[in-house]
Design an enzyme around this catalytic site. Structure first.
Site, short mmCIF file in Angstrom:
data_model
loop_
_atom_site.label_atom_id
_atom_site.label_comp_id
_atom_site.label_asym_id
_atom_site.label_seq_id
_atom_site.Cartn_x
_atom_site.Cartn_y
_atom_site.Cartn_z
N CYS A 77 -5.13 2.56 7.60
CA CYS A 77 -4.49 0.82 8.40
C CYS A 77 -5.36 0.27 9.36
O CYS A 77 -6.15 -0.73 9.01
CB CYS A 77 -2.74 1.47 8.95
SG CYS A 77 -2.07 2.71 7.90
N HIS A 131 -2.66 -4.11 13.14
CA HIS A 131 -1.76 -3.15 13.06
C HIS A 131 -1.65 -3.01 14.33
O HIS A 131 -2.22 -3.71 15.18
CB HIS A 131 -3.25 -1.80 13.13
CG HIS A 131 -2.58 -0.07 12.72
ND1 HIS A 131 -1.80 0.38 11.70
CD2 HIS A 131 -2.34 0.63 13.95
CE1 HIS A 131 -1.32 1.26 12.40
NE2 HIS A 131 -1.07 1.24 13.43
#
Length: 496
Positions: A77, A131
């Site tokens: 991510c 993120h």
């Protein structure tokens, strides 16, 4: 002659449409591999699958530039999102894992939403775009003109890897992604008047959390997948080096999986019943996300913004659903690095443009800037640490008028092992995937040692699209290996 004239008219029309300033609806999904109806065929993630129910994303794909072979720079991510949002590769951002923030370890780079903000847009974010947390300094505040919205997670714990919540129960406690869809609708209503009047265009980013673990979704979505099947290759690739393997801790952490005493090791498997349940839950969570995307896009239509708004959709990387006995992401395999991406440009891609040309996630930033009529993003110099705005990607706008014209020779990804002591660099060409796991020196050098390898992989996609056999040490592939190794070492700057 007529064909050439029509082509010229199309290019002129496209250029005019692209050069007028447009709004942007920036849609993101977490851990979604290209398991969409619009990807069915040779670019679908795996041959064993049920009929997918993704009507809204398929409809969007039908009026978009559909990038059937788009590859992330890292199958995780934070580094993947960082590369896309800065248009810089991991060896420039210095972000390889969860935790590091690019502005602290890489440079004070201008991000995609920040660039639209600089150019006068209302830049509004919600959900998981960057993120969250320290990986982005709290969602990179400088990128936005409005306070950031997150929502509250409901029914999500470490107890169960998946939960099908009764629909009635969700009326009182909506899932976080439904909260995001609701907020997106309210936000579009708020920014619509200024966008329609021409006073201020918008860049609205909506980051959905699913189908990330735990797979939590309304129970009714299970009905879409009454029958699912096991993968046809529940074993590691033949001759795979051990370092290529990921011990899928992101799944093993859940108590229902932990109770199975699974090791996550090479050529170990979960019980068939568990594999089937997880696959069904993933499909259901994916379809749940599709329904929310549809709600947000429908609001554009209601507000009269459809003809003035670019819509981009992407997932931050692929995911392994038991193929090779693997789960989660965190590898350099095709299933982890290949992800969905599509770009709708009103008046330009309305009829749908599908391409199988190789593209990368660093390409989205310059593409959206050009599509919206913003100043072109300049190419990065070899060392761009002190350069605020530049791209290590390529605008994909040429694919709109000619989807069969190559924009690059290969796609490059990478993944670290042993706390960044080893870096697996992988290159995807039209026919092959080639990977070298090289010793890696981190700060302040950030360079591989190609003379010290922990493993090499070579997969022939013309014969083996599932990457079941590693041919790196096969004498028949020695010339190909040599060519691909040279390409990998030269890197993206060596291509056209």
């Amino acid at each position: 002659m007529l064909k050439q004239l029509l082509g010229l008219i199309f290019v002129l029309h496209s250029t005019t449409a692209i050069n007028s300033r447009k709004n942007v609806l920036f849609l993101v999904s977490d851990d979604m591999r290209p398991q969409l109806g619009s990807y069915e065929g040779e670019d679908f993630p795996a041959p064993v699958h049920p009929k997918m129910h993704t009507p809204n994303l398929d409809a969007l794909a039908g009026k978009s530039l559909l990038l059937k072979r788009a590859y992330v720079q890292v199958a995780l991510c934070n580094p993947s999102r960082t590369s896309l949002l800065t248009s810089r590769r991991p060896d420039t951002t210095h972000v390889y894992t969860i935790g590091p923030y690019f502005r602290k370890v890489g440079g004070n780079f201008t991000t995609l939403p920040e660039y639209f903000k600089i150019n006068g847009y209302a830049s509004i974010g919600m959900g998981k775009v960057f993120h969250p947390g320290k990986s982005s300094g709290g969602d990179d505040p400088i990128s936005w003109t409005e306070p950031y919205f997150h929502g509250v997670p409901n029914f999500e714990t470490n107890q169960n890897s998946w939960v099908a919540v009764p629909d009635e129960q969700l009326k009182k406690e909506p899932l976080i992604d439904e909260q995001l869809a609701d907020h997106a609708v309210k936000t579009l209503r708020k920014v619509a008047p200024k966008a329609i009047s021409g006073e201020q265009p918008f860049f609205v980013a909506v980051g959905f959390h699913k189908p990330h673990l735990p797979f939590v979704f309304p129970k009714s979505f299970l009905d879409l997948y009454p029958n699912v099947s096991l993968p046809d290759n529940p074993y590691a690739p033949v001759n795979m080096p051990d370092i290529a393997w990921n011990v899928y801790g992101g799944l093993l952490m859940f108590h229902d999986i932990k109770s199975l005493n699974a090791s996550g090791g090479i050529n170990t498997t979960l019980p068939d019943s568990v594999v089937l349940d997880l696959r069904r839950a993933y499909y259901s969570a994916l379809s749940w996300t599709d329904s929310l995307v549809g709600r947000v896009i429908a609001e554009l239509d209601k507000l009269g913004l459809t003809n003035s708004t670019i819509i981009s959709f992407w997932g931050d990387h692929g995911w392994q659903l038991g193929e090779h006995g693997e789960w989660c992401k965190q590898t350099n395999f095709e299933l982890a690095t290949h992800a969905p991406m599509m770009i709708h440009i009103p008046g330009v891609t309305d009829g749908g443009v599908s391409t199988r040309e190789l593209t990368e996630y660093v390409d989205l930033f310059p593409t959206l800037a050009e599509a919206a009529g913003l100043p072109a993003v300049p190419k990065c110099p070899e060392n761009s640490t002190l350069v605020d705005l530049c791209t290590e990607g390529t605008s994909l706008i040429p694919l709109v008028s000619n989807p069969d014209t190559p924009v690059k020779e290969a796609a490059f990804s990478q993944y670290e092992r042993d706390n960044e002591a080893v870096m697996g660099y992988t290159v995807r060409t039209d026919s092959f995937r080639y990977t070298e796991w090289a010793a890696f020196q981190g700060a302040p050098v950030y360079q591989p040692n190609w003379d010290k390898l922990s493993g090499v992989e070579l997969y022939d996609h013309t014969l083996d699209p599932e990457e079941n056999v590693n041919h790196a040490d096969d004498a028949k592939y020695s010339d190909i290996r040599s060519q691909l190794s040279k390409l990998l070492h030269t890197g993206y700057r060596g291509g056209f």
